[in-house]
Design a protein around this motif. Structure first.
Motif, mmCIF file in Angstrom:
data_model
loop_
_atom_site.group_PDB
_atom_site.id
_atom_site.type_symbol
_atom_site.label_atom_id
_atom_site.label_comp_id
_atom_site.label_asym_id
_atom_site.label_seq_id
_atom_site.Cartn_x
_atom_site.Cartn_y
_atom_site.Cartn_z
ATOM 1 N N ILE A 250 14.631 19.774 -11.961
ATOM 2 C CA ILE A 250 13.769 18.582 -11.839
ATOM 3 C C ILE A 250 12.747 18.734 -10.707
ATOM 4 O O ILE A 250 13.095 19.136 -9.594
ATOM 5 N N ILE A 251 11.504 18.409 -11.010
ATOM 6 C CA ILE A 251 10.464 18.278 -9.972
ATOM 7 C C ILE A 251 10.283 16.774 -9.746
ATOM 8 O O ILE A 251 9.864 16.066 -10.670
ATOM 9 N N PRO A 252 10.628 16.285 -8.547
ATOM 10 C CA PRO A 252 10.648 14.839 -8.356
ATOM 11 C C PRO A 252 9.267 14.261 -8.024
ATOM 12 O O PRO A 252 8.411 14.952 -7.476
ATOM 13 N N ASN B 109 2.439 21.192 -22.319
ATOM 14 C CA ASN B 109 1.284 20.334 -22.022
ATOM 15 C C ASN B 109 1.629 19.169 -21.103
ATOM 16 O O ASN B 109 0.804 18.749 -20.297
ATOM 17 N N SER B 110 2.834 18.659 -21.217
ATOM 18 C CA SER B 110 3.235 17.570 -20.313
ATOM 19 C C SER B 110 3.393 18.098 -18.888
ATOM 20 O O SER B 110 3.213 17.365 -17.919
ATOM 21 N N THR B 111 3.744 19.373 -18.783
ATOM 22 C CA THR B 111 3.909 20.001 -17.470
ATOM 23 C C THR B 111 2.545 20.220 -16.820
ATOM 24 O O THR B 111 2.263 19.724 -15.731
ATOM 25 N N SER B 112 1.662 20.934 -17.521
ATOM 26 C CA SER B 112 0.358 21.231 -16.910
ATOM 27 C C SER B 112 -0.512 19.982 -16.827
ATOM 28 O O SER B 112 -1.313 19.847 -15.903
ATOM 29 N N GLY B 113 -0.334 19.062 -17.779
ATOM 30 C CA GLY B 113 -1.136 17.829 -17.781
ATOM 31 C C GLY B 113 -0.862 16.960 -16.558
ATOM 32 O O GLY B 113 -1.665 16.100 -16.217
ATOM 33 N N LEU B 114 0.270 17.180 -15.904
ATOM 34 C CA LEU B 114 0.549 16.442 -14.672
ATOM 35 C C LEU B 114 0.342 17.330 -13.445
ATOM 36 O O LEU B 114 0.853 17.050 -12.360
ATOM 37 N N GLY B 115 -0.397 18.415 -13.631
ATOM 38 C CA GLY B 115 -0.810 19.232 -12.483
ATOM 39 C C GLY B 115 0.274 20.155 -11.945
ATOM 40 O O GLY B 115 0.178 20.603 -10.804
ATOM 41 N N ILE B 116 1.304 20.435 -12.747
ATOM 42 C CA ILE B 116 2.352 21.352 -12.277
ATOM 43 C C ILE B 116 1.935 22.784 -12.623
ATOM 44 O O ILE B 116 1.826 23.124 -13.800
ATOM 45 N N PRO B 117 1.680 23.630 -11.607
ATOM 46 C CA PRO B 117 1.234 24.994 -11.903
ATOM 47 C C PRO B 117 2.395 25.811 -12.467
ATOM 48 O O PRO B 117 3.435 25.926 -11.829
ATOM 49 N N PRO C 53 0.831 -1.195 0.000
ATOM 50 C CA PRO C 53 0.000 0.000 0.000
ATOM 51 C C PRO C 53 0.870 1.252 0.000
ATOM 52 O O PRO C 53 1.917 1.279 0.647
ATOM 53 N N GLU C 54 0.428 2.250 -0.735
ATOM 54 C CA GLU C 54 1.246 3.454 -0.833
ATOM 55 C C GLU C 54 0.454 4.666 -0.412
ATOM 56 O O GLU C 54 -0.740 4.742 -0.638
ATOM 57 N N ASP C 55 1.136 5.599 0.191
ATOM 58 C CA ASP C 55 0.504 6.832 0.598
ATOM 59 C C ASP C 55 0.436 7.752 -0.618
ATOM 60 O O ASP C 55 1.479 8.152 -1.136
ATOM 61 N N PRO C 56 -0.764 8.080 -1.088
ATOM 62 C CA PRO C 56 -0.860 8.900 -2.297
ATOM 63 C C PRO C 56 -0.236 10.281 -2.101
ATOM 64 O O PRO C 56 0.186 10.919 -3.056
ATOM 65 N N ASP C 57 -0.130 10.729 -0.821
ATOM 66 C CA ASP C 57 0.473 12.045 -0.573
ATOM 67 C C ASP C 57 1.972 12.065 -0.835
ATOM 68 O O ASP C 57 2.593 13.129 -0.837
ATOM 69 N N LEU C 58 2.545 10.872 -1.034
ATOM 70 C CA LEU C 58 3.978 10.827 -1.339
ATOM 71 C C LEU C 58 4.262 11.524 -2.660
ATOM 72 O O LEU C 58 5.342 12.039 -2.881
ATOM 73 N N TYR C 59 3.277 11.499 -3.549
ATOM 74 C CA TYR C 59 3.506 11.979 -4.904
ATOM 75 C C TYR C 59 2.761 13.283 -5.162
ATOM 76 O O TYR C 59 1.770 13.585 -4.515
ATOM 77 N N GLY C 60 3.256 14.014 -6.160
ATOM 78 C CA GLY C 60 2.612 15.273 -6.526
ATOM 79 C C GLY C 60 3.670 16.344 -6.649
ATOM 80 O O GLY C 60 4.743 16.239 -6.047
ATOM 81 N N PRO C 61 3.399 17.377 -7.441
ATOM 82 C CA PRO C 61 4.419 18.395 -7.691
ATOM 83 C C PRO C 61 4.660 19.342 -6.510
ATOM 84 O O PRO C 61 5.727 19.925 -6.402
ATOM 85 N N ILE C 62 3.667 19.473 -5.621
ATOM 86 C CA ILE C 62 3.764 20.517 -4.597
ATOM 87 C C ILE C 62 4.007 19.925 -3.211
ATOM 88 O O ILE C 62 3.365 18.947 -2.821
ATOM 89 N N GLY C 63 4.944 20.528 -2.498
ATOM 90 C CA GLY C 63 5.274 20.052 -1.155
ATOM 91 C C GLY C 63 4.377 20.677 -0.099
ATOM 92 O O GLY C 63 3.484 21.480 -0.401
ATOM 93 N N ALA C 64 4.625 20.333 1.164
ATOM 94 C CA ALA C 64 3.795 20.806 2.270
ATOM 95 C C ALA C 64 3.844 22.327 2.405
ATOM 96 O O ALA C 64 2.905 22.952 2.896
ATOM 97 N N ASP C 65 4.953 22.945 1.955
ATOM 98 C CA ASP C 65 5.088 24.399 2.063
ATOM 99 C C ASP C 65 4.375 25.151 0.931
ATOM 100 O O ASP C 65 4.462 26.371 0.839
ATOM 101 N N SER D 185 -7.101 17.940 -17.349
ATOM 102 C CA SER D 185 -7.755 19.006 -16.589
ATOM 103 C C SER D 185 -7.815 18.655 -15.097
ATOM 104 O O SER D 185 -8.079 19.514 -14.268
ATOM 105 N N PHE D 186 -7.549 17.398 -14.776
ATOM 106 C CA PHE D 186 -7.429 16.997 -13.371
ATOM 107 C C PHE D 186 -5.962 16.913 -12.950
ATOM 108 O O PHE D 186 -5.661 16.532 -11.823
ATOM 109 N N GLY D 187 -5.066 17.219 -13.907
ATOM 110 C CA GLY D 187 -3.630 17.134 -13.620
ATOM 111 C C GLY D 187 -3.165 15.713 -13.359
ATOM 112 O O GLY D 187 -2.220 15.487 -12.618
ATOM 113 N N LEU D 188 -3.830 14.754 -13.977
ATOM 114 C CA LEU D 188 -3.510 13.347 -13.715
ATOM 115 C C LEU D 188 -3.326 12.564 -15.011
ATOM 116 O O LEU D 188 -3.962 12.883 -16.022
#
Ligand SMILES: Nc1ncnc2c1ncn2[C@@H]1O[C@H](COP(=O)(O)OP(=O)(O)O)[C@@H](O)[C@H]1O
Ligand SMILES: [Mg+2]
Length: 368
Positions: free
Chosen positions: A190-192, A155-163, A82-94, A339-342
């Motif tokens: 790089i955005i990891p 498009n590859s940038t915004s399509g993965l939800g990177i503002p 099982p994986e924590d979905p919060d591990l992934y995504g372009p934006i950090g806690a800050d 449009s969902f960044g996914l």
């Protein structure tokens, strides 16, 4: 939800008439009888209505959405931990974009890095869609992927939800602002872990001027190759999303790449421009990059019609085994996922579109 549905609607409305108009005005390369075209046009008009209805169905469905299907349905892999979905995504806690320092530990040693550029100098054939979704599926299958956005449209940038407004450094800087030739400059860009296994080098609109600015620069064709060099061995795949042209940006991709993946839309003028693409490939192969070869051709946006069937047949006749067995269907989930960044595999894991990209990724792996 209101925002998403209006953005979604806009995307669909602009997409469908463009297709219809395109089929009428573009020069014919694949000989298809007029009757077939007429049927195709009326079918596309009908499809527009179906898409509207499907969209409505989607809105209802997501209002009462049950828990999403488990990822396991996607990959044949045995039960993933099982994986924590919060591990992934372009934006950090800050609230800022994550940086390379935040990259999650990589537990698996990457194999020899394959650098694949997704290229067709025609726009709207499914390059960015393929770059995003292929990267995401490979990442989901446990590969480490670096997705490099080389298109000013981003498009590859915004399509993965990177503002885009949060991006400080982008592909433009990689190509033109690494004045000291720092081999590790990419680390600033790089955005990891934007999605599982996928790091992104984002693009913004300033990349549009890079084409001209590069002309004056030393080693102008090799900038991308030099930037990626120090990271070979850290990724299994580097996937480069190319702009719709054969200019210097694309030449940078061809010099950096081992393989070319070309999406072709299942439509009336599918083969147009392909000769020029292959000539450009040969020129780069002869002069600067002898490793360069075709990985394959993937037929995209297929809908079950006589026209699409004839186009697929024609392309297979021309290119034989180079054409992947997997054909990507025209699928509303694929077009609304950005449009969902996914990637579609997360937005609608059980959709035909998601399944097709899983099948394509398996073929890509099998081709080595
Ligand atoms: N298989 C598909 N089904 C439905 N829509 C698609 C599909 N592939 C791409 N699209 C849509 O077509 C448009 C063009 O695709 P895109 O990947 O951006 O092309 P390119 O990068 O070659 O310009 C986008 O709106 C995208 O969402
Ligand atoms: Mg694109």
């Amino acid at each position: 939800m209101g925002l998403f549905s209006s953005r979604k609607k806009e995307a669909l409305i602009t997409q469908i008439p463009a297709d219809v108009i395109g089929s009428v005005s573009a020069p014919a390369r694949v000989a298809v009888p007029d009757a077939v075209i007429d049927t195709e046009l009326s079918r596309q008009a009908e499809e527009a209505v179906v898409v509207e209805r499907e969209e409505h169905a989607f809105a209802v469905e997501s209002a009462a959405a049950p828990a999403p299907e488990p990822e396991a349905a996607l990959t044949a892999a045995p039960a993933p931990e099982p994986e924590d979905p919060d591990l992934y995504g372009p934006i950090g806690a800050d609230g800022k974009l994550r940086t390379y320092r935040d990259k999650l530990p990589v537990t698996r040693v990457a194999g020899q890095t394959k650098v694949v550029c997704v290229l067709n100098q025609k726009g709207g054939v499914g390059k960015s869609t393929t770059a995003i979704n292929l990267s995401a599926v490979l990442g989901d299958m446990g590969r480490q992927v670096l997705l490099v956005d080389l298109d000013p449209q981003g498009n590859s940038t915004s399509g993965l939800g990177i503002p885009k407004r949060l991006i400080q450094k982008s592909t433009y800087d990689v190509l033109l602002n690494n004045k000291d030739g720092d081999p590790r400059y990419l680390e600033q860009v790089i955005i990891p872990d934007v999605v599982k296994g996928v790091d992104v080098v984002p693009a913004t609109l300033d990349l549009a001027s890079a084409e001209l600015e590069l002309v004056m620069e030393f080693s102008r064709e090799s900038r991308l190759k030099n930037a990626l060099g120090a990271y070979l061995g850290r990724y299994d795949y580097m996937i480069i999303d190319c702009p719709p042209s054969l200019g210097l940006l694309t030449v940078n991709a061809l010099v950096a790449a081992d393989k070319i993946l070309t999406p072709i839309q299942c439509e009336f003028y599918a083969l147009e421009g392909l000769t020029k693409l292959l000539e450009t490939k040969d020129r780069v192969k002869k002069t600067i990059n002898p490793r360069l070869d075709m990985l394959g051709i993937v037929m995209t946006m297929y809908s079950r019609t006589n026209l699409a069937d004839q186009v697929v047949e024609e392309v297979r006749k021309h290119f034989g085994n180079l054409v992947f067995d997997t054909v990507i269907p025209r699928n509303v989930k694929i077009s609304e996922a950005p449009s969902f960044g996914l990637p579609v595999t997360q937005h609608a894991p059980n959709s035909k579109g998601a399944q097709a990209y899983v099948a394509l990724a398996k073929e890509v792996i099998a081709r080595g």
